[in-house]
Design an enzyme around this catalytic site. Structure first.
Site, mmCIF file in Angstrom:
data_model
loop_
_atom_site.group_PDB
_atom_site.id
_atom_site.type_symbol
_atom_site.label_atom_id
_atom_site.label_comp_id
_atom_site.label_asym_id
_atom_site.label_seq_id
_atom_site.Cartn_x
_atom_site.Cartn_y
_atom_site.Cartn_z
ATOM 1 N N ARG A 266 0.102 -6.746 41.623
ATOM 2 C CA ARG A 266 0.660 -5.953 41.232
ATOM 3 C C ARG A 266 0.537 -6.811 39.802
ATOM 4 O O ARG A 266 1.651 -8.250 40.128
ATOM 5 C CB ARG A 266 1.913 -5.104 41.557
ATOM 6 C CG ARG A 266 1.801 -4.465 42.944
ATOM 7 C CD ARG A 266 3.145 -3.270 42.627
ATOM 8 N NE ARG A 266 2.109 -2.480 44.119
ATOM 9 C CZ ARG A 266 3.027 -1.591 44.410
ATOM 10 N NH1 ARG A 266 3.921 -1.764 44.224
ATOM 11 N NH2 ARG A 266 1.996 -1.177 45.084
ATOM 12 N N ARG A 281 10.012 -8.810 44.546
ATOM 13 C CA ARG A 281 9.002 -8.588 43.791
ATOM 14 C C ARG A 281 7.963 -9.291 43.203
ATOM 15 O O ARG A 281 8.463 -10.293 42.147
ATOM 16 C CB ARG A 281 9.970 -8.240 42.579
ATOM 17 C CG ARG A 281 8.747 -7.112 42.003
ATOM 18 C CD ARG A 281 10.199 -6.685 40.462
ATOM 19 N NE ARG A 281 11.013 -5.403 40.890
ATOM 20 C CZ ARG A 281 11.121 -4.829 41.046
ATOM 21 N NH1 ARG A 281 9.432 -4.574 40.725
ATOM 22 N NH2 ARG A 281 11.759 -3.956 41.229
ATOM 23 N N GLU A 353 14.803 -0.091 48.947
ATOM 24 C CA GLU A 353 13.381 0.026 49.018
ATOM 25 C C GLU A 353 12.195 -0.553 50.418
ATOM 26 O O GLU A 353 11.994 -2.190 49.800
ATOM 27 C CB GLU A 353 12.799 0.428 47.833
ATOM 28 C CG GLU A 353 11.484 1.319 48.322
ATOM 29 C CD GLU A 353 10.460 1.512 47.338
ATOM 30 O OE1 GLU A 353 10.793 1.446 46.098
ATOM 31 O OE2 GLU A 353 9.300 2.070 46.847
ATOM 32 N N SER A 356 7.501 4.116 51.094
ATOM 33 C CA SER A 356 8.108 5.420 50.355
ATOM 34 C C SER A 356 6.918 6.315 50.482
ATOM 35 O O SER A 356 5.732 6.005 50.267
ATOM 36 C CB SER A 356 7.730 4.715 48.208
ATOM 37 O OG SER A 356 8.259 5.966 47.897
ATOM 38 N N ARG A 395 8.622 -7.306 52.373
ATOM 39 C CA ARG A 395 10.232 -7.002 52.874
ATOM 40 C C ARG A 395 10.562 -6.593 54.039
ATOM 41 O O ARG A 395 12.054 -6.903 54.426
ATOM 42 C CB ARG A 395 10.774 -5.805 51.839
ATOM 43 C CG ARG A 395 10.390 -5.973 50.057
ATOM 44 C CD ARG A 395 10.305 -4.614 49.397
ATOM 45 N NE ARG A 395 10.203 -5.478 47.735
ATOM 46 C CZ ARG A 395 10.713 -3.970 47.211
ATOM 47 N NH1 ARG A 395 11.210 -2.760 47.355
ATOM 48 N NH2 ARG A 395 10.234 -4.710 45.799
#
Length: 432
Positions: A266, A281, A353, A356, A395
RNA sequence: GGAGGGGUGGCCGAGUCCGGUUGAAGGCACCCGCCUUGAAAGCGGGCAUCCCCGGAAGGGGAUCGGGGGUUCGAAUCCCUCCCCCUCCGCCA
């Protein structure tokens, strides 16, 4: 993508639903006008085509009888020219409509709380209690750099910022996590493991709704012909969901439940200020992804079980977490309903988070054309597609480093993971 | 990279040379009925998708890998792109 018919027949209801997600009103207006135009053009063109078809058949019959039909042929030549014009206009309007439809997000499910910010999300449940460390918790990057297992400096040297090099036990821990998650989901939760392409074409990205709206988030290959460019997947959701694109599945074969490990790529454009330190991130991170393709009647049960499947990973790793139901404005573009799972991060003193899970209903299925034939036969219907992280591996690694840190700077390996690390029970300093 | 072959309905597979009642033969699968104690076999019938108009009945349009062209008319002719297969070369 929403069905045009729904927008035409219930424009107020659609507008209301979209407003809870923050907008879409002007697009709807344009759509209704374009749709009106389209149907007018279509009617005119089709009437002419009907006439041409009838006359052409008559010309054929006349010619077989050896009669002259040159008057009709001359007339139809003019009709043909007119049809060509109308078809061209129609094509423009169709293109406009397509573009507008692709820009509209999914409608939220009725059980989703309306809200303007993440503060309006609803906590559903908590599991586990954050461990009392008895000392000031360090961040994962402090822990990792002190142990010599997270190397951000060299990563940015060989690539750029938002990359990391994992050394020795951290690299091994990441691999162990992937294996552990895949084993859990395939052996106990009933998913089929797939290994999929990490580069996909534009049509695939459109099918899952990464394109056209989120192109700036994607890494793309450079080709002489741009139409042939490939995109690095931002999640395995993309290839897994698109897998059955342009297919009609049998209801008896549903649900399809897939799991795949892939790296995710990403650009993270527009996030310059956020989570700049550490590996929360990254431009590249590993993820084990769950995807379910099923019938409309069963998709919400499937969503609940998918969340449970993802939660199970955290339970076994004994990491405290909570489950949050996202409000209308916090959901992703394609989702009708989303649960986030958030893991406890001691250094931040909050839940972050780590998964999801979304039911996209028919939104992606309509774009990608994923249908099923009902058990009793009859018309093929659109499937519902769901996706969920099970879990984000990077994560998870962070959560382990932080939650299992010791006063001496070492990190204990969760019991469930030790068989995957040859019995290793603790990470201690290495020399990078 | 070189040479050749091929893309037709849920699947298999005719048709493409010589354009016209071919939305497309035939088979398989599937659905309904007959027969049967039940089933199979056999027999009869049905069975593509999308869009537009219509309350419905029904009518119309589009679709033979995608796009464009020729023609009154294209699965069939021309151009172009994509994909798949076989062989050779190269290569992890």
């Amino acid at each position: 993508m929403l069905p045009l018919k729904l927008i035409r027949e219930q424009p107020e209801a659609v507008a209301r639903a979209l407003a809870t997600r923050g907008g879409g009103g002007d697009i709807l207006k344009e759509l209704l006008e374009a749709d009106r135009q389209r149907r007018e053009l279509l009617r005119t063109a089709e009437e002419l085509k009907a006439r041409r078809n009838r006359t052409s058949e008559a010309i054929g019959a006349a010619k077989r009888r050896g009669e002259d039909a040159s008057a009709e042929m001359r007339e139809m030549r003019a009709v043909g020219d007119r049809i060509r014009e109308l078809d061209a206009a129609l094509q423009r309007v169709d293109g406009d409509i397509e573009g507008l439809l692709l820009a509209l997000p999914n409608l939220p499910h009725e059980s989703v709380p309306a809200g303007a910010t993440a503060d309006d999300n609803e906590e559903i449940r908590r599991w586990g209690v954050p461990r009392a460390l008895g000392f000031e918790p360090k961040s994962h990057w402090e822990i990792g750099e002190a142990l010599g297992v997270l190397d951000f400096e060299r990563a940015s040297k060989i690539a750029k910022s938002r990359f990391v090099v994992l050394w020795g036990p951290a690299a091994r821990l990441e691999r162990a996590l992937i294996d552990f998650m895949l084993d859990l989901h395939t052996r106990e939760n009933g998913y089929t493991e797939l290994a999929v392409p990490h580069l996909v074409n534009a049509a695939t990205m459109r099918g899952t709704a990464q394109l056209p709206k989120f192109e700036e988030q994607l890494f793309k290959t450079v080709e002489a012909d741009d139409n042939r460019a490939l995109y690095l997947i931002p999640t395995a959701e993309v290839p897994l969901t698109a897998l059955h694109g342009n297919e009609v599945l049998l209801e008896a074969d549903l649900p399809r439940r897939y799991v795949a490990y892939t790296p995710c790529y990403r650009r993270e454009a527009g996030t310059y200020g956020q989570d700049t330190r550490g590996m929360i991130r990254q431009h590249q991170f590993d993820k084990v992804e769950l995807v379910t393709v099923t019938t409309p009647a069963t998709s919400y049960e499937a969503l609940e079980s998918m969340v449970r499947n993802a939660e199970e990973v955290l339970k076994r790793l004994e990491l405290p977490y909570r489950v949050v139901l996202l409000c209308t404005s916090d959901m992703g573009f394609a989702a009708a309903k989303t649960y986030d799972i958030e893991v406890w991060l001691p250094s931040q003193g909050k839940y972050r988070e780590i998964s999801s899970c979304s039911n996209c209903e028919a939104f992606q299925a309509r774009r990608a054309d994923i249908r099923y034939r009902p058990a009793g036969g009859g018309k093929a219907e659109l499937c519902h597609t769901l996706n969920g992280s099970g879990l984000a591996v990077g994560r998870t690694l962070i959560a382990i480093l932080e939650n299992y840190q010791e006063a001496d700077g070492s990190v204990v390996i969760p019991t469930a993971l030790r068989p995957y690390l040859g019995g290793l029970d603790r990470i201690t300093a290495v020399r990078p």
